[in-house]
Design a protein around this motif. Sequence first.
Motif, PDB file in Angstrom:
ATOM      1  N   VAL A  46       0.836  -1.194   0.000  1.00  0.00           N
ATOM      2  CA  VAL A  46       0.000   0.000   0.000  1.00  0.00           C
ATOM      3  C   VAL A  46       0.872   1.245   0.000  1.00  0.00           C
ATOM      4  CG1 VAL A  46      -1.706   1.311   1.321  1.00  0.00           C
ATOM      5  CG2 VAL A  46      -1.920  -1.165   1.107  1.00  0.00           C
ATOM      6  N   ASP A  47       1.923   1.246   0.816  1.00  0.00           N
ATOM      7  CA  ASP A  47       2.842   2.382   0.823  1.00  0.00           C
ATOM      8  C   ASP A  47       3.468   2.595  -0.551  1.00  0.00           C
ATOM      9  OD1 ASP A  47       2.537   3.294   3.416  1.00  0.00           O
ATOM     10  OD2 ASP A  47       4.027   1.928   4.228  1.00  0.00           O
ATOM     11  N   ARG A  48       3.817   1.500  -1.207  1.00  0.00           N
ATOM     12  CA  ARG A  48       4.425   1.633  -2.533  1.00  0.00           C
ATOM     13  C   ARG A  48       3.428   2.200  -3.542  1.00  0.00           C
ATOM     14  NH1 ARG A  48       7.099  -3.341  -1.059  1.00  0.00           N
ATOM     15  NH2 ARG A  48       5.460  -4.550  -2.080  1.00  0.00           N
ATOM     16  N   ARG A  49       2.164   1.802  -3.430  1.00  0.00           N
ATOM     17  CA  ARG A  49       1.153   2.352  -4.341  1.00  0.00           C
ATOM     18  C   ARG A  49       0.932   3.832  -4.094  1.00  0.00           C
ATOM     19  NH1 ARG A  49      -3.104  -2.648  -3.475  1.00  0.00           N
ATOM     20  NH2 ARG A  49      -1.824  -4.241  -4.502  1.00  0.00           N
ATOM     21  N   ILE A  50       0.902   4.217  -2.835  1.00  0.00           N
ATOM     22  CA  ILE A  50       0.758   5.638  -2.520  1.00  0.00           C
ATOM     23  C   ILE A  50       1.967   6.405  -3.045  1.00  0.00           C
ATOM     24  CG2 ILE A  50       0.665   7.328  -0.645  1.00  0.00           C
ATOM     25  CD1 ILE A  50      -0.974   5.344   0.955  1.00  0.00           C
TER      26      ILE A  50
END
Length: 525
Positions: free
Chosen positions: A10-14
Amino acid sequence: MTNERKPRSVDRRIALLIFVLCWLSFVYFFNGGSWCVNGYVDLTRAIVEQGTLRLDDYRANTGDWAVSGGHYYLAKYPGPSMLAVPFYFVYDALFPHAFDTFVGAQAAVHMTTAFTVSLLAAFAFALFYLWARRFGPPLAALAATLCISLGSVAFGYSSLLNPHMIVASCYMIAAYCLWRAADRRASGHSSPTMMLITGFALGYAVFCEPNAVFGLLTFCGLLLYFRLGLRNWTLFILGGLPLAAALAAYNIGTFGSVFSDVYSIHDDPAMSVNPIFVPDQKMLMGVLQRPSLEVLYKITFHPIRGLFWGSPVMILSLLGIYFFGRDKRTRPLVVACVAIICSYLLFNSSYLYWPGGWTVGPRYLIPALPFFGVLLVPAFSRGRLLRLVAAFLAGLSIGVQLMITAVNPKAPHLEAIGNPLFGYIWPLFRNGLVSTNSQHLNQYWPDIFALATFNERWAAYNLGELAGYRGPWSLVPLLFVWLAIGALIYAVYKRPRRMQIRNPRVARPETEPRPFDIDTDHRLS
């Protein structure tokens, strides 16, 4: 406030959405020419078109020149031009003689800037989010990222070919990679790629600006603190060696010696700079004097160049020093941030040309902005009232910087404009004028406040104007892009929670530690 752990995916997508948001925001604007921009463009053209470092055939549009051996050279370090060379080489092959026409020159420099400085800055801000994520929850890290990318003078300079934003980007990349390397070291693994990138990034920062040595020394101190060992030190040095060799070769090719550069040529009577920048022989290197408290005030709180005028949210960085400084596990971060910030404040308050020419805000402090930014994380994660104040100041800062970037981040430095924000930017924006820089890429000096001819009117522009919108309305497409990407970030952030509600078999996360506690892998949740 309870800190939430989100899956790393999720952090990488953000982070990916932050990259897209920043890059589209930066390339939306083309803010025209200036001595600084034109000089770097000239060196890029000289290398690609003639295979030389000499600006003899290009210097008519800039005053940032130096003379050595009867030839003209750029009176700055070559980092930004070298970054632009690969892309412009391809562009020139596809569209030769682009600079023969006004429109062709505009398109060439806009595209070159978009795929060099703007692209690098957007990538660096995405990594900054991942770095800031260590020290706070996702929304706090996201808010801190938006504050420095869109709510500071970095916004306007990310659409210009300049060294300050490249140095800031190198610092953000180096910070992310160094902490990753420390994680790997703590878990008993090596990370040669991270250390090589850290060394290369810091080396390139010095290749762009000599005062980036402040950051280099600070990061060396962090290497000592993390106890990364001789192997990592070797990789770090190897990463920076190509840039040291490139700078040495450049100095030899331009000024005849490894140790002769544009900041030392005043000691050699055979070399000279533009008489406008004649150095003071009584000063260190001709340009550095005793630090001035008056200048320090003017680059922080005074309207003429004050950081906190254009970005009031940055004042909350002081709270980050307090909150992070209370925990011994985050004190190294505080020490590093304060060291770099104070170094740049000291340099700017000592520099002979401290105003930075035509600009809004303290452009010489841009490399220190990431370290202001990471100290904002506690302001967005502690206490409801503090978060509300931080959100208000962040929104105000982004609005102000959007207006500055839309009108002209290179506002004229005139005595009649004592306050660039209220004496120049706001009156023009209120009257429906944006993209007011009339200096184009082949022009030495602009006709200030004149937008009568085609070249003056379109020396600067934004993509909304190219689509037919005028004035502040030309910003509407960009605002829609912001809303769309904001909605995507919200959807990505909320998705793990929705999945947990719909699938009761998915285990709920364990009880979280108190804010800013550190995990076993040196990640602050």
